[in-house]
Scaffold this motif. Structure first.
Motif, short mmCIF file in Angstrom:
data_model
loop_
_atom_site.label_atom_id
_atom_site.label_comp_id
_atom_site.label_asym_id
_atom_site.label_seq_id
_atom_site.Cartn_x
_atom_site.Cartn_y
_atom_site.Cartn_z
N UNK A 197 44.06 37.24 41.27
CA UNK A 197 44.08 37.27 39.68
C UNK A 197 43.15 38.26 39.29
N UNK A 198 42.89 38.59 38.14
CA UNK A 198 41.91 39.46 37.78
C UNK A 198 41.08 38.87 36.63
N UNK A 199 39.82 39.40 36.39
CA UNK A 199 38.91 38.85 35.29
C UNK A 199 38.33 40.05 34.70
N UNK A 200 37.96 39.98 33.22
CA UNK A 200 37.03 40.48 32.81
C UNK A 200 35.68 40.02 32.33
N UNK A 201 35.03 40.34 31.61
CA UNK A 201 33.66 39.56 31.52
C UNK A 201 33.66 38.32 30.70
N UNK A 202 34.85 38.56 29.84
CA UNK A 202 35.02 37.41 28.94
C UNK A 202 35.52 36.12 29.72
N UNK A 212 37.57 42.72 37.58
CA UNK A 212 37.46 42.44 39.05
C UNK A 212 38.66 41.39 39.63
N UNK A 213 38.99 41.86 40.70
CA UNK A 213 39.93 40.83 41.46
C UNK A 213 39.17 39.56 41.70
N UNK A 214 39.69 38.53 41.56
CA UNK A 214 39.34 37.00 41.85
C UNK A 214 40.31 36.49 43.07
N UNK A 215 39.75 36.06 44.13
CA UNK A 215 40.69 35.19 45.07
C UNK A 215 40.44 33.86 44.92
#
Lengths: 125, 125
Positions: A29-34, A13-16
């Motif tokens: 940037x982007x994040x996964x569950x971890x 998911x993108x993160x602002x």
């Protein structure tokens, strides 16, 4: 329990990331569950680097970590907003405070502001 | 000339939409080249709807269009920031001013603020 929707972004998911006092947008940037779990556990913004294909604690090289003061999730749970305290003042690897230092004016790009540090000095250590 | 990098997102880049006076983040959406060109030409935020797979002039149904006051591009040209005037006050299809109305607190979600309009009324017209 928070269930983010990682399906639309192939596991990401993108993160602002926004300055928690001024509201200035620092980066995306982007994040996964971890990465999300690591952020919740540590209080430091942790992303997933698409280029390096691994977890990325923001500031692990430069020292410019981001202390997460607030987390928001959007209506359909596929985008996250971090409100952070940006240690060291600059979020961008170019040395600029924000990654969004290029403004479109009359079809051209104008650079806004000056870098706060010299990337060659910081990243060659 | 502005060359956005659409490669990393399969032809799309994420767009952060921020209130140009308060700095509040209203939403995140996506754009292809055509949506970007349409935004520049019209001055109204135009996105690409991933679910409907077509251009989407924000507010075309609800009337809550976004007048683009400033456009920023990030360091590596793969994310765009719109600073907008949100007509009608609310950007989110739920009626909330911002899509980011869910705050994570102690592992749970707390809804911030009340909707400004009733979605059923607006979208069933």
């Amino acid at each position: 329990m928070i269930e983010l929707n990682f399906n639309k972004g192939n596991g990401l998911v993108p993160v602002i990331t926004q300055d928690y006092t001024t509201g200035e947008i620092l980066m995306l940037a982007y994040m996964n569950q971890e990465a999300f779990d690591a952020t919740l556990a540590s209080g430091k913004a942790t992303y997933y680097s698409r280029s390096r294909q691994k977890l990325w604690v923001k500031g692990e090289t430069s020292g410019n970590v981001q202390l997460v003061k607030e987390i928001r999730v959007d209506c359909d749970n596929d985008t996250v907003l971090f409100k952070v305290e940006q240690i060291g003042g600059a979020a961008c690897h170019t040395g600029h405070r924000s990654c969004f230092y290029k403004k479109i004016e009359n079809g051209s790009i104008r650079v806004i502001g000056d870098p706060l540090f010299d990337p060659e000095e910081v990243y060659s250590k």
